[in-house]
Design a protein around this motif. Structure first.
Motif, PDB file in Angstrom:
ATOM      1  N   MET A 179      24.930  -4.327  53.487  1.00  0.00           N
ATOM      2  CA  MET A 179      23.910  -4.668  52.764  1.00  0.00           C
ATOM      3  C   MET A 179      24.615  -5.088  51.296  1.00  0.00           C
ATOM      4  N   THR A 180      25.255  -4.015  50.857  1.00  0.00           N
ATOM      5  CA  THR A 180      25.673  -4.333  49.430  1.00  0.00           C
ATOM      6  C   THR A 180      26.649  -5.698  49.006  1.00  0.00           C
ATOM      7  N   THR A 181      27.326  -6.080  50.079  1.00  0.00           N
ATOM      8  CA  THR A 181      28.048  -7.084  50.080  1.00  0.00           C
ATOM      9  C   THR A 181      27.405  -8.332  50.477  1.00  0.00           C
ATOM     10  N   GLN A 182      26.186  -8.397  50.974  1.00  0.00           N
ATOM     11  CA  GLN A 182      25.580  -9.549  51.422  1.00  0.00           C
ATOM     12  C   GLN A 182      25.837 -10.897  50.542  1.00  0.00           C
ATOM     13  N   GLU A 183      26.255 -11.926  50.964  1.00  0.00           N
ATOM     14  CA  GLU A 183      26.308 -13.022  50.275  1.00  0.00           C
ATOM     15  C   GLU A 183      24.806 -13.938  50.405  1.00  0.00           C
ATOM     16  N   GLY A 184      24.738 -14.908  49.578  1.00  0.00           N
ATOM     17  CA  GLY A 184      23.608 -15.855  49.591  1.00  0.00           C
ATOM     18  C   GLY A 184      23.012 -15.821  48.028  1.00  0.00           C
ATOM     19  N   GLY A 185      22.380 -16.720  47.887  1.00  0.00           N
ATOM     20  CA  GLY A 185      21.682 -16.978  46.613  1.00  0.00           C
ATOM     21  C   GLY A 185      20.475 -16.572  46.333  1.00  0.00           C
ATOM     22  N   ASN A 186      19.825 -16.282  47.522  1.00  0.00           N
ATOM     23  CA  ASN A 186      18.370 -15.787  47.589  1.00  0.00           C
ATOM     24  C   ASN A 186      18.366 -14.495  47.844  1.00  0.00           C
ATOM     25  N   VAL A 187      19.292 -13.634  47.654  1.00  0.00           N
ATOM     26  CA  VAL A 187      18.988 -12.220  48.323  1.00  0.00           C
ATOM     27  C   VAL A 187      19.209 -11.217  47.223  1.00  0.00           C
ATOM     28  N   GLY A 188      18.612 -10.208  47.398  1.00  0.00           N
ATOM     29  CA  GLY A 188      18.639  -9.018  46.474  1.00  0.00           C
ATOM     30  C   GLY A 188      18.554  -7.770  47.238  1.00  0.00           C
ATOM     31  N   VAL A 189      19.161  -6.592  46.797  1.00  0.00           N
ATOM     32  CA  VAL A 189      19.582  -5.392  47.450  1.00  0.00           C
ATOM     33  C   VAL A 189      19.105  -4.293  46.360  1.00  0.00           C
ATOM     34  N   CYS A 190      18.435  -3.492  46.633  1.00  0.00           N
ATOM     35  CA  CYS A 190      18.598  -1.982  45.684  1.00  0.00           C
ATOM     36  C   CYS A 190      18.287  -0.932  46.555  1.00  0.00           C
ATOM     37  N   ALA A 191      19.222   0.263  46.112  1.00  0.00           N
ATOM     38  CA  ALA A 191      18.899   1.549  46.762  1.00  0.00           C
ATOM     39  C   ALA A 191      17.687   2.078  46.226  1.00  0.00           C
ATOM     40  N   ILE A 192      17.060   3.110  46.894  1.00  0.00           N
ATOM     41  CA  ILE A 192      15.936   3.846  46.443  1.00  0.00           C
ATOM     42  C   ILE A 192      16.127   5.478  46.531  1.00  0.00           C
ATOM     43  N   LYS A 193      15.779   6.100  45.400  1.00  0.00           N
ATOM     44  CA  LYS A 193      15.969   7.722  45.750  1.00  0.00           C
ATOM     45  C   LYS A 193      14.946   8.055  46.520  1.00  0.00           C
ATOM     46  N   GLY A 194      15.301   8.860  47.563  1.00  0.00           N
ATOM     47  CA  GLY A 194      14.153   9.018  48.481  1.00  0.00           C
ATOM     48  C   GLY A 194      14.602   8.608  49.859  1.00  0.00           C
ATOM     49  N   ASN A 195      13.818   8.729  50.774  1.00  0.00           N
ATOM     50  CA  ASN A 195      13.949   8.509  52.182  1.00  0.00           C
ATOM     51  C   ASN A 195      13.230   7.261  52.639  1.00  0.00           C
ATOM     52  N   PHE A 196      13.650   6.945  54.090  1.00  0.00           N
ATOM     53  CA  PHE A 196      13.005   5.480  54.399  1.00  0.00           C
ATOM     54  C   PHE A 196      11.426   5.466  54.380  1.00  0.00           C
ATOM     55  N   ASP A 197      10.850   6.573  54.499  1.00  0.00           N
ATOM     56  CA  ASP A 197       9.420   6.899  54.510  1.00  0.00           C
ATOM     57  C   ASP A 197       9.045   6.184  52.731  1.00  0.00           C
ATOM     58  N   ASP A 198       9.731   6.820  51.866  1.00  0.00           N
ATOM     59  CA  ASP A 198       9.467   6.551  50.517  1.00  0.00           C
ATOM     60  C   ASP A 198       9.629   4.950  50.340  1.00  0.00           C
ATOM     61  N   ALA A 199      10.545   4.426  50.842  1.00  0.00           N
ATOM     62  CA  ALA A 199      10.725   2.863  50.801  1.00  0.00           C
ATOM     63  C   ALA A 199       9.534   2.104  51.341  1.00  0.00           C
ATOM     64  N   GLN A 200       9.186   2.556  52.707  1.00  0.00           N
ATOM     65  CA  GLN A 200       8.295   1.940  53.312  1.00  0.00           C
ATOM     66  C   GLN A 200       6.974   1.916  52.626  1.00  0.00           C
ATOM     67  N   THR A 201       6.675   3.208  52.109  1.00  0.00           N
ATOM     68  CA  THR A 201       5.295   3.275  51.442  1.00  0.00           C
ATOM     69  C   THR A 201       5.345   2.627  50.285  1.00  0.00           C
ATOM     70  N   GLY A 202       6.454   2.516  49.744  1.00  0.00           N
ATOM     71  CA  GLY A 202       6.355   1.736  48.324  1.00  0.00           C
ATOM     72  C   GLY A 202       6.179   0.311  48.474  1.00  0.00           C
ATOM     73  N   VAL A 203       6.775  -0.382  49.595  1.00  0.00           N
ATOM     74  CA  VAL A 203       6.783  -1.678  50.099  1.00  0.00           C
ATOM     75  C   VAL A 203       5.322  -1.926  50.502  1.00  0.00           C
ATOM     76  N   LYS A 204       4.726  -1.381  51.338  1.00  0.00           N
ATOM     77  CA  LYS A 204       3.216  -1.457  51.647  1.00  0.00           C
ATOM     78  C   LYS A 204       2.322  -1.651  50.404  1.00  0.00           C
ATOM     79  N   ALA A 205       2.677  -0.674  49.197  1.00  0.00           N
ATOM     80  CA  ALA A 205       1.737  -0.698  48.235  1.00  0.00           C
ATOM     81  C   ALA A 205       1.884  -1.760  47.566  1.00  0.00           C
ATOM     82  N   ILE A 206       3.234  -2.584  47.430  1.00  0.00           N
ATOM     83  CA  ILE A 206       3.388  -3.611  46.646  1.00  0.00           C
ATOM     84  C   ILE A 206       2.780  -4.890  47.367  1.00  0.00           C
ATOM     85  N   PHE A 207       2.950  -4.706  48.747  1.00  0.00           N
ATOM     86  CA  PHE A 207       2.385  -5.808  49.317  1.00  0.00           C
ATOM     87  C   PHE A 207       0.766  -5.785  48.940  1.00  0.00           C
TER      88      PHE A 207
END
Length: 498
Positions: A179-207
């Motif tokens: 993920m962190t070496t991904q090529e492409g001009g339209n991509v972005g990657v960020c780590a989150i402090k926490g587990n997958f459930d934290d990331a998924q809950t955050g994404v759903k809230a933003i949605f």
């Protein structure tokens, strides 16, 4: 047409469902009815290639796509050279009547490629039908494999941007590098402090945040999803279970109409839900066997009808299954409840407020008839990898090993020898440290990731996938880390929106 699991009054086309990703009420889109697949139709699929089978199956679900549009989507996803096996999803017999369905021959060496090589084609086609020239922003929470597969699929696709969040300490070193070496001009990657459930809950809230959606609209953008909450991710996964059955019949391993069992290692419940939909269409499936690691919330639920995420979270050697909130379960419950949206809203509200819910006796009975479930810890996972390689000459990754161990438990408990397909979800070289420890018992302390890959290749006499080996020379592009509370700010920043 597609309904929302939380409002049965919603009725949208498949193109609208794929473009939106998730319903505005927070529910997931499901077909109003599951199309039928007869034995005669299965028979007609037998001589066809994977690509042609995929076109036939998806045509039943995506009825507002023209034949030409669907042909382009499927042919683009599985174009020659994208998968390192011409059959796309081959079967390997590891014991009499036991078959590994290898779903990891795509560009990121994980089963997510089976759907995420197609989703960009489906989404861009769908968005042209529904929203015109708006930029689609793909927002992804990943436990490891979805992130890279989505990044690779959407890399430099016109009219899209893709942003991926992954748990900082919850993916394998190889997954992180991918993920962190991904090529492409339209991509972005960020780590989150926490587990997958934290990331998924955050994404759903933003949605579902109206203020964020308004900001995107002002800039000609709108959100969609590449997670399996998006129907465009889930539908292509139905295909490979149907295709596997066709291969077994074609090779004389089973007789047309005879049942098989399907075993799936799962965390978010998407992959095994696809098998459930294949069964619902009419594919002869006896038991769906759900395999979990130490985060065994699904095992307990399928056995008791109580879903309770209030439990310790374990970081395991099978990180893509380190999940306590299984989003796709909502779709299954909607189906089993007779499409009772009020009941589903109640369950999901209880989960959000208390971390648990309990389904009624009627649903429990249906779950018991459809599913068996089991789990295994890291020790048993590694033992299964080592024993399977030593006795059968077959090397599997840490997630597939969970499924194999749970299947062996199932057979020991039931004596059921029905021909069985096990979903093999990733290349063992994606988890080289754990697999190397399992097969060679070597001390890998001080070895970098690529030394482990090389050593695993040497001691097993198997060649590492080029897609993984080539990461060695790629520069890391993304090193940012955020918290669940700052995800929204990161998203807007990545999109250049103040």
């Amino acid at each position: 047409m597609y309904q929302s699991t939380r409002d049965s009054g919603v009725a949208v086309s498949s193109a609208q469902a794929i473009t939106q990703g998730i319903s505005a009420d927070g529910g997931l889109f499901v077909p109003q009815s599951i199309p039928e697949l007869t034995n005669e139709e299965i028979k007609a699929l037998l001589p066809l290639s994977y690509v042609e089978r995929a076109k036939a199956v998806l045509a039943k679900f995506l009825t507002d796509f023209t034949k030409e549009e669907l042909d382009a989507c499927v042919s683009g996803a599985y174009a020659p050279g994208k998968f390192d096996d011409e059959s796309v999803a081959p079967l390997a017999e590891i014991a009499p009547g036991v078959y590994m369905l290898e779903l990891w021959h795509g560009p990121t060496c994980a089963f997510k490629d089976m759907a995420l090589q197609m989703l960009p084609f489906l989404l861009t086609t769908a968005s042209r039908k529904t929203v015109g020239d708006k930029t689609i922003v793909i927002l992804v929470a990943t436990s490891g494999d979805t992130g890279k597969a989505a990044l690779e699929g959407f890399k430099d696709v016109d009219g899209t941007k893709i942003l991926v969040f992954y748990p900082q300490d919850g993916v394998s070193p190889m997954q992180k590098l991918q993920m962190t070496t991904q090529e492409g001009g339209n991509v972005g990657v960020c780590a989150i402090k926490g587990n997958f459930d934290d990331a998924q809950t955050g994404v759903k809230a933003i949605f579902t945040d109206e203020a964020v959606a308004k900001k995107l609209k002002q800039h000609g953008m709108l959100f969609s999803s590449a997670n399996s909450i998006n129907w465009g991710r889930l539908a292509p996964q139905i295909v490979y279970y149907i295709s596997a059955y066709c291969d077994l019949v074609k090779e004389g391993k089973v007789t047309l109409g005879d049942p098989i069992n399907i075993v799936v290692p799962t965390g978010n419940f998407g992959n095994i839900l696809a098998a459930y939909y294949a069964k619902s269409m009419g594919l002869p499936v006896a038991k769906l066997i759900c395999a979990s690691n130490s985060n065994n919330v699904l095992t307990d639920f399928l056995k008791t009808g109580v879903y309770d995420r209030n439990r310790p979270f374990f970081t395991t050697v099978s990180p893509s299954m380190d999940i306590l909130i299984s989003s796709n379960l909502e779709r299954l419950l909607y189906d089993l409840s007779g499409r009772d949206d009020k009941k589903i809203r109640g369950y999901m509200e209880s989960l959000a407020k208390t971390g648990r819910y309990e389904v009624d006796d009627a649903i429990k009975a249906k779950l018991n008839a459809l599913f068996c479930a089991g789990f295994c810890d890291d020790t048993a996972t590694k033992e299964t990898i080592g024993e399977t390689f030593q006795s059968r000459g077959y090397l599997c990754d840490t997630h597939t090993a969970v499924a194999l161990h749970v299947y062996e438990q199932y057979v020991a408990d039931t004596g059921d020898k029905t021909p069985t397909v096990i979903a093999s979800t990733a290349s063992p070289f994606k988890f080289s440290a754990s697999v190397l420890d399992a097969v060679a018992k070597e001390d890998v302390t001080g070895m970098d990731e690529f030394s482990k890959v090389a050593e695993l290749s040497r001691c097993t006499k198997l060649e590492a996938p080029q897609a993984l080996a080539s990461l060695k020379d790629k520069a890391v592009r993304f090193e940012d880390v955020c918290t669940k509370d700052t995800m929204e700010r990161v998203v807007l920043s990545m999109l250049g929106i103040s």
